[in-house]
Motif scaffolding. Structure first.
Motif, mmCIF file in Angstrom:
data_model
loop_
_atom_site.group_PDB
_atom_site.id
_atom_site.type_symbol
_atom_site.label_atom_id
_atom_site.label_comp_id
_atom_site.label_asym_id
_atom_site.label_seq_id
_atom_site.Cartn_x
_atom_site.Cartn_y
_atom_site.Cartn_z
ATOM 1 N N UNK A 178 26.376 53.929 81.188
ATOM 2 C CA UNK A 178 25.692 55.049 80.534
ATOM 3 C C UNK A 178 25.469 54.779 79.049
ATOM 4 N N UNK A 179 24.590 55.551 78.461
ATOM 5 C CA UNK A 179 24.366 55.456 77.018
ATOM 6 C C UNK A 179 25.686 55.667 76.284
ATOM 7 N N UNK A 180 25.891 54.855 75.244
ATOM 8 C CA UNK A 180 27.147 54.906 74.523
ATOM 9 C C UNK A 180 28.193 53.967 75.080
ATOM 10 N N UNK A 181 27.886 53.305 76.212
ATOM 11 C CA UNK A 181 28.829 52.389 76.834
ATOM 12 C C UNK A 181 28.770 51.009 76.216
ATOM 13 N N UNK A 182 29.458 50.077 76.859
ATOM 14 C CA UNK A 182 29.611 48.736 76.302
ATOM 15 C C UNK A 182 29.479 47.705 77.414
ATOM 16 N N UNK A 201 27.719 42.978 73.417
ATOM 17 C CA UNK A 201 28.327 41.902 72.641
ATOM 18 C C UNK A 201 28.504 40.679 73.516
ATOM 19 N N UNK A 202 28.501 39.526 72.899
ATOM 20 C CA UNK A 202 28.725 38.286 73.626
ATOM 21 C C UNK A 202 29.693 37.404 72.831
ATOM 22 N N UNK A 203 30.586 36.791 73.562
ATOM 23 C CA UNK A 203 31.575 35.892 72.972
ATOM 24 C C UNK A 203 31.468 34.564 73.714
ATOM 25 N N UNK A 204 30.877 33.591 73.051
ATOM 26 C CA UNK A 204 30.603 32.299 73.662
ATOM 27 C C UNK A 204 31.284 31.195 72.861
ATOM 28 N N UNK A 205 31.736 30.142 73.521
ATOM 29 C CA UNK A 205 32.370 29.035 72.799
ATOM 30 C C UNK A 205 31.333 28.239 72.025
ATOM 31 N N UNK A 206 31.825 27.457 71.078
ATOM 32 C CA UNK A 206 30.927 26.579 70.345
ATOM 33 C C UNK A 206 30.351 25.541 71.306
#
Length: 244
Positions: free
Chosen positions: A101-105, A68-73
């Protein structure tokens, strides 16, 4: 024949890895001699991060890792050398995927922070891998450093990637910092200065070229080949030692 094609593919992978090693050695030598040159130009840092992160989506899917990525406008303009920043974030994201590992974040986060009159952006790469031992933290940005702990760094590597990333960020007047708790993952943060209103006034737009997705795909293949087994891995995040 399929067997010959497979052997050819392995040989080409080996050549590509050797070429990347040579490039790292050359860059490290230039940095050591103070001859590592960068060409900073005003660019949209948010757009760069978003586009570069998208190149890792196939790797995340293949390894079954949530990315996932959370970037500003945007836009958020900073003066940076695009090739240099590609090397920095290829290393940081590559490490995160390699040791998760697989299943990680894995998460890429950018946020604006204030520092008086100078606007700054913190860009953090976070993983929930095994973390790194406290005794190793002061050393992992040292060139060729390898932990002697039997449960760490089972994958092949040169010990140059993080050292070079630190050099490149410092060339931009930025900083790297890291937080890691063993068995609880790591966060590696790059802080860069953004251009202020006065610096932005009158700037011509910078025409961007596409991210070299072929190079990112090659990196992804190397990560796949070197993926950890049975959870034995090390997240290579640490505070860079300060050298005079």
């Amino acid at each position: 024949p399929a067997e010959a094609q497979g052997q050819l593919g392995l040989a080409l992978d080996s050549v590509a890895r050797l070429n990347r090693l040579v490039d790292q050695l050359l860059d490290a030598a230039r940095a050591e001699a103070g001859e590592l040159r960068i060409e900073k130009r005003p660019r949209d840092l948010v757009a760069f991060l978003d586009q570069f992160a998208q190149s890792f989506a196939p790797l995340a899917e293949r390894k079954a890792i949530r990315f996932s990525r959370r970037l500003p406008a945007g836009p958020r303009i900073a003066a940076f050398d695009r090739d240099a920043m590609e090397k920095v974030f290829a290393n940081l994201l590559g490490n995160a995927f390699k040791f998760t590992p697989s299943g990680g974040h894995v998460t890429l986060t950018a946020e604006i922070v204030s520092n008086g009159a100078t606007p700054l952006m913190d860009v953090a790469v976070t993983d929930d891998g095994p973390g790194i031992a406290a005794e190793d933290l002061p050393h992992v940005f040292a060139r060729f450093y390898r932990s002697e702990r039997s449960v760490t760094r089972v994958q092949p590597g040169t010990g140059l990637g993080l050292a070079l990333a630190a050099d490149l960020v410092e060339q931009h007047g930025g900083t790297l910092r890291a937080e890691s708790v063993e068995s609880h993952g790591s966060t590696f943060t790059v802080r860069l200065a953004l251009l202020g209103p006065e610096e932005l006034a009158g700037l011509d737009p910078v025409e961007e070229t596409p991210i070299d997705t072929g190079a990112v795909a090659a990196l992804a293949d190397e990560i796949r080949v070197a993926a950890p087994t049975d959870g034995a891995a090390l997240a290579t995040n640490a505070e860079a030692p300060r050298e005079g």
